[in-house]
Design an enzyme around this catalytic site. Sequence first.
Site, PDB file in Angstrom:
ATOM      1  N   HIS A  37       0.840  -1.206   0.000  1.00 57.66           N
ATOM      2  CA  HIS A  37       0.000   0.000   0.000  1.00 57.66           C
ATOM      3  C   HIS A  37       0.877   1.259   0.000  1.00 57.66           C
ATOM      4  CE1 HIS A  37      -2.805  -2.877   2.231  1.00 57.66           C
ATOM      5  NE2 HIS A  37      -3.538  -2.508   1.200  1.00 57.66           N
ATOM      6  N   GLY A 149      -2.896  -1.698  -7.357  1.00 59.03           N
ATOM      7  CA  GLY A 149      -1.803  -2.661  -7.430  1.00 59.03           C
ATOM      8  C   GLY A 149      -2.039  -3.752  -8.473  1.00 59.03           C
ATOM      9  N   GLN A 150      -0.954  -4.149  -9.103  1.00 60.75           N
ATOM     10  CA  GLN A 150      -1.023  -5.290 -10.028  1.00 60.75           C
ATOM     11  C   GLN A 150      -1.356  -6.577  -9.276  1.00 60.75           C
ATOM     12  OE1 GLN A 150       2.538  -6.168 -12.476  1.00 60.75           O
ATOM     13  NE2 GLN A 150       1.786  -8.277 -12.436  1.00 60.75           N
ATOM     14  N   ASP A 152      -3.745  -7.268  -7.496  1.00 60.47           N
ATOM     15  CA  ASP A 152      -5.130  -7.643  -7.795  1.00 60.47           C
ATOM     16  C   ASP A 152      -5.358  -7.417  -9.288  1.00 60.47           C
ATOM     17  OD1 ASP A 152      -6.427  -8.045  -4.948  1.00 60.47           O
ATOM     18  OD2 ASP A 152      -5.046  -6.365  -4.826  1.00 60.47           O
ATOM     19  N   GLN A 155      -8.850  -7.174 -10.760  1.00 63.02           N
ATOM     20  CA  GLN A 155      -9.490  -5.969 -10.226  1.00 63.02           C
ATOM     21  C   GLN A 155      -9.110  -4.725 -11.028  1.00 63.02           C
ATOM     22  OE1 GLN A 155      -9.977  -4.995  -5.896  1.00 63.02           O
ATOM     23  NE2 GLN A 155      -8.136  -3.817  -6.213  1.00 63.02           N
ATOM     24  N   MET A 186       2.920  -9.275  -0.825  1.00 60.51           N
ATOM     25  CA  MET A 186       2.392  -8.702   0.424  1.00 60.51           C
ATOM     26  C   MET A 186       0.880  -8.592   0.331  1.00 60.51           C
ATOM     27  SD  MET A 186       5.051  -5.876   1.700  1.00 60.51           S
ATOM     28  CE  MET A 186       6.755  -6.312   1.949  1.00 60.51           C
ATOM     29  N   SER A 188      -2.741  -7.944   3.144  1.00 55.38           N
ATOM     30  CA  SER A 188      -3.239  -7.749   4.517  1.00 55.38           C
ATOM     31  C   SER A 188      -3.571  -9.090   5.161  1.00 55.38           C
ATOM     32  CB  SER A 188      -4.494  -6.875   4.494  1.00 55.38           C
ATOM     33  OG  SER A 188      -4.207  -5.649   3.869  1.00 55.38           O
TER      34      SER A 188
END
Length: 281
Positions: A37, A149-150, A152, A155, A186, A188
């Site tokens: 993030h 971010g790549q 996801d 998404q 990485m 969450s």
Amino acid sequence: MIVFKRIQDIDKQIVALKKKGLSVGFIPTMGALHLGHISLIKRAQKSCDVTVCSIFVNPTQFNDKADFDKYPITIDRDIELLSDVGCNVLFLPSVEEIYPEGFANKNNVDFGFLAQTLEGEHRPGHFDGMAQVVERLLRIVKPHELFMGQKDFQQQLIVAELIRRRKLKVRLITCETVREKDGLAMSSRNVRLDKNARTLSVQISKTLQEAKRKLRLEKADIVAIQQWAFENLARNKNVEVEYFEIRDSKTLQPVLKKQRNMVGLAAARIGGVRLIDNMLL
Ligand code: AMP
């Protein structure tokens, strides 16, 4: 860093900033922030005058209630991390603020195959909820640039399509996946991995990397590589593979022979934690 909980308050701030001619970069998140993030915030700081981050654990994108209930919340630490990196604005709305009339009326853009395959197949309704909240947040924050971010992969393709279809005036910038030293992407959710699951989790990126290497060989057989990768991951009884697919990186259509623009995408449950990863091939 200024923290806003109400739409009307952040709106005033954004209007004032834009009046001064400042450009706004936006990073939507669900909190439990990590260096992935933070890399998006840093990227936004490079091209925008003001960075706005949001933290909102969006209930409409969780098809699995247990996953929603277990989603890590570390808001004090998140605020500290964001302040330290020099983020300017944090939008921290409640569920009622985002969905004052309840959240029954979901996204009404039909993304077709793009949202039905892979994650769409394994997490029904997930992308409708995601598109619903991203559109809502974009209409509140009205950024010039949006950073995602790549990590996801599906998404960000769907958000690009959402921007086109809804004619939203924002530029999407997709940023590289940040990884742990051993290659694990990485996430969450990684904090929920126990020791054994953490050790096994590295197999996802290792298998993607190995698939990439095999694909470079002259007579690479895509279908065989895909099958090898799936089986390689599934070898350990504690890894429950949902998919390992080589797809076209623009359309997500299956790929049968070597072509330009390929991506490997994987999803697996390890020790009860669902992990996804991908690699451009
Ligand atoms: P999330 O909080 O998981 O909804 O993620 C918020 C944003 O951070 C999304 O655009 C993600 O793709 C991005 N992101 C999550 N993990 C990573 C990572 N390891 N590297 C880069 N971006 C990431």
